[in-house]
Scaffold this motif. Structure first.
Motif, PDB file in Angstrom:
ATOM      1  N   ILE A  61       0.868  -1.170   0.000  1.00 53.48           N
ATOM      2  CA  ILE A  61       0.000   0.000   0.000  1.00 53.48           C
ATOM      3  C   ILE A  61       0.909   1.226   0.000  1.00 53.48           C
ATOM      4  N   GLY A  62       0.801   2.018  -1.068  1.00 49.06           N
ATOM      5  CA  GLY A  62       1.622   3.217  -1.199  1.00 49.06           C
ATOM      6  C   GLY A  62       0.986   4.437  -0.554  1.00 49.06           C
ATOM      7  N   THR A  63       1.542   5.596  -0.846  1.00 46.67           N
ATOM      8  CA  THR A  63       1.098   6.833  -0.203  1.00 46.67           C
ATOM      9  C   THR A  63      -0.171   7.411  -0.823  1.00 46.67           C
ATOM     10  N   ASP A  64      -0.465   7.083  -2.076  1.00 48.98           N
ATOM     11  CA  ASP A  64      -1.677   7.566  -2.725  1.00 48.98           C
ATOM     12  C   ASP A  64      -2.825   6.605  -2.426  1.00 48.98           C
ATOM     13  N   LYS A  65      -4.027   7.138  -2.287  1.00 50.75           N
ATOM     14  CA  LYS A  65      -5.161   6.272  -1.929  1.00 50.75           C
ATOM     15  C   LYS A  65      -5.462   5.230  -3.000  1.00 50.75           C
ATOM     16  N   SER A 152      -4.633  18.529   5.057  1.00 49.20           N
ATOM     17  CA  SER A 152      -5.995  18.029   4.843  1.00 49.20           C
ATOM     18  C   SER A 152      -6.775  18.948   3.916  1.00 49.20           C
ATOM     19  N   LYS A 153      -6.657  20.264   4.107  1.00 48.84           N
ATOM     20  CA  LYS A 153      -7.352  21.212   3.242  1.00 48.84           C
ATOM     21  C   LYS A 153      -6.836  21.111   1.810  1.00 48.84           C
ATOM     22  N   THR A 154      -5.548  20.999   1.637  1.00 47.58           N
ATOM     23  CA  THR A 154      -4.977  20.863   0.288  1.00 47.58           C
ATOM     24  C   THR A 154      -5.521  19.615  -0.401  1.00 47.58           C
ATOM     25  N   ILE A 155      -5.605  18.518   0.327  1.00 46.85           N
ATOM     26  CA  ILE A 155      -6.134  17.274  -0.242  1.00 46.85           C
ATOM     27  C   ILE A 155      -7.607  17.431  -0.600  1.00 46.85           C
ATOM     28  N   LYS A 156      -8.394  18.019   0.307  1.00 46.35           N
ATOM     29  CA  LYS A 156      -9.823  18.224   0.033  1.00 46.35           C
ATOM     30  C   LYS A 156     -10.020  19.117  -1.188  1.00 46.35           C
ATOM     31  N   ASP A 157      -9.242  20.199  -1.271  1.00 49.46           N
ATOM     32  CA  ASP A 157      -9.346  21.098  -2.427  1.00 49.46           C
ATOM     33  C   ASP A 157      -8.965  20.377  -3.721  1.00 49.46           C
ATOM     34  N   PHE A 158      -7.921  19.575  -3.657  1.00 46.61           N
ATOM     35  CA  PHE A 158      -7.473  18.827  -4.826  1.00 46.61           C
ATOM     36  C   PHE A 158      -8.556  17.847  -5.289  1.00 46.61           C
ATOM     37  N   GLU A 159      -9.120  17.124  -4.348  1.00 44.73           N
ATOM     38  CA  GLU A 159     -10.139  16.122  -4.695  1.00 44.73           C
ATOM     39  C   GLU A 159     -11.443  16.756  -5.148  1.00 44.73           C
ATOM     40  N   ALA A 160     -11.715  17.983  -4.747  1.00 38.42           N
ATOM     41  CA  ALA A 160     -12.933  18.678  -5.169  1.00 38.42           C
ATOM     42  C   ALA A 160     -12.793  19.292  -6.563  1.00 38.42           C
ATOM     43  N   ALA A 161     -11.564  19.488  -7.006  1.00 41.25           N
ATOM     44  CA  ALA A 161     -11.333  20.099  -8.322  1.00 41.25           C
ATOM     45  C   ALA A 161     -11.732  19.146  -9.430  1.00 41.25           C
ATOM     46  N   PRO A 162     -12.318  19.669 -10.514  1.00 38.56           N
ATOM     47  CA  PRO A 162     -12.743  18.814 -11.622  1.00 38.56           C
ATOM     48  C   PRO A 162     -11.604  17.966 -12.228  1.00 38.56           C
ATOM     49  N   ALA A 163     -10.393  18.485 -12.230  1.00 37.04           N
ATOM     50  CA  ALA A 163      -9.261  17.735 -12.813  1.00 37.04           C
ATOM     51  C   ALA A 163      -8.951  16.477 -12.020  1.00 37.04           C
ATOM     52  N   ALA A 164      -9.318  16.459 -10.757  1.00 37.13           N
ATOM     53  CA  ALA A 164      -9.026  15.303  -9.903  1.00 37.13           C
ATOM     54  C   ALA A 164      -9.995  14.155 -10.153  1.00 37.13           C
ATOM     55  N   GLN A 165     -11.073  14.434 -10.828  1.00 40.84           N
ATOM     56  CA  GLN A 165     -12.093  13.407 -11.070  1.00 40.84           C
ATOM     57  C   GLN A 165     -11.623  12.392 -12.034  1.00 40.84           C
TER      58      GLN A 165
END
Length: 165
Positions: A61-65, A152-165
């Motif tokens: 299990i690596g660092t990315d989900k 945590s905020k950076t991750i949430k913002d990243f995952e909420a961005a359309p490019a992260a989808q």
């Protein structure tokens, strides 16, 4: 009388020190540490033996989900790094090793110096007739508590961005 009492106390203290110094698991723990260190060194030098040290159905299990692989999937994913002649370099700065009474099952946690900064990992190994095998390994980036909110905020913002989808 005082000399006799002092001699007895020193004798008892020295017995306790000898008992602590002669940990029967110490040589086995040294072998385990050498095996894990060699496993990390195999990756740093892109040696195929890295994957041979993992159990056939081992999990990494690596660092990315999204990074959850069995050994063969992990090997396929890592091929691009190993083909270059070097992959990742992890150097343990601290490791705790634990084992079952029969010494067949080993689990450990470690702090690592990596290109990502300080990481922490935990693993499970077992002893086979051929030697040790890593059955499970999980790597994570060690986030200091004072900056955890920002991360945590950076991750949430990243995952909420359309490019992260």
């Amino acid at each position: 009388m005082k000399k006799t009492l002092l001699a007895c106390i020193l004798f008892i203290v020295s017995l306790g020190a000898c008992a602590q110094a002669s940990d029967p698991a110490a040589p086995y723990t040294k072998q385990i540490n050498a095996f894990i260190d060699e496993w990390h060194d195999d990756a740093a030098h892109a040696r195929p033996a890295y994957f041979d040290k993992m159990a056939k159905h081992g999990v990494y299990i690596g660092t990315d989900k999204t990074e959850l692989w069995n050994r063969d999937q992990f090997k396929a994913w890592a091929r691009r790094f190993f083909d270059k002649g070097s992959a990742w370099s992890f150097k343990a700065t601290r490791r705790n090793v634990y084992m079952s009474a029969d010494k067949k099952f080993i689990w450990f946690d470690e702090l690592l110096d990596t290109r990502m900064g300080v990481c922490q990992a935990s693993g499970v190994m077992h002893k086979t007739d051929k030697g040790f095998e890593i059955a499970h390994y999980q790597l994570s980036i060690a986030v200091p508590n004072p900056v955890a909110g920002q991360v945590s905020k950076t991750i949430k913002d990243f995952e909420a961005a359309p490019a992260a989808q």
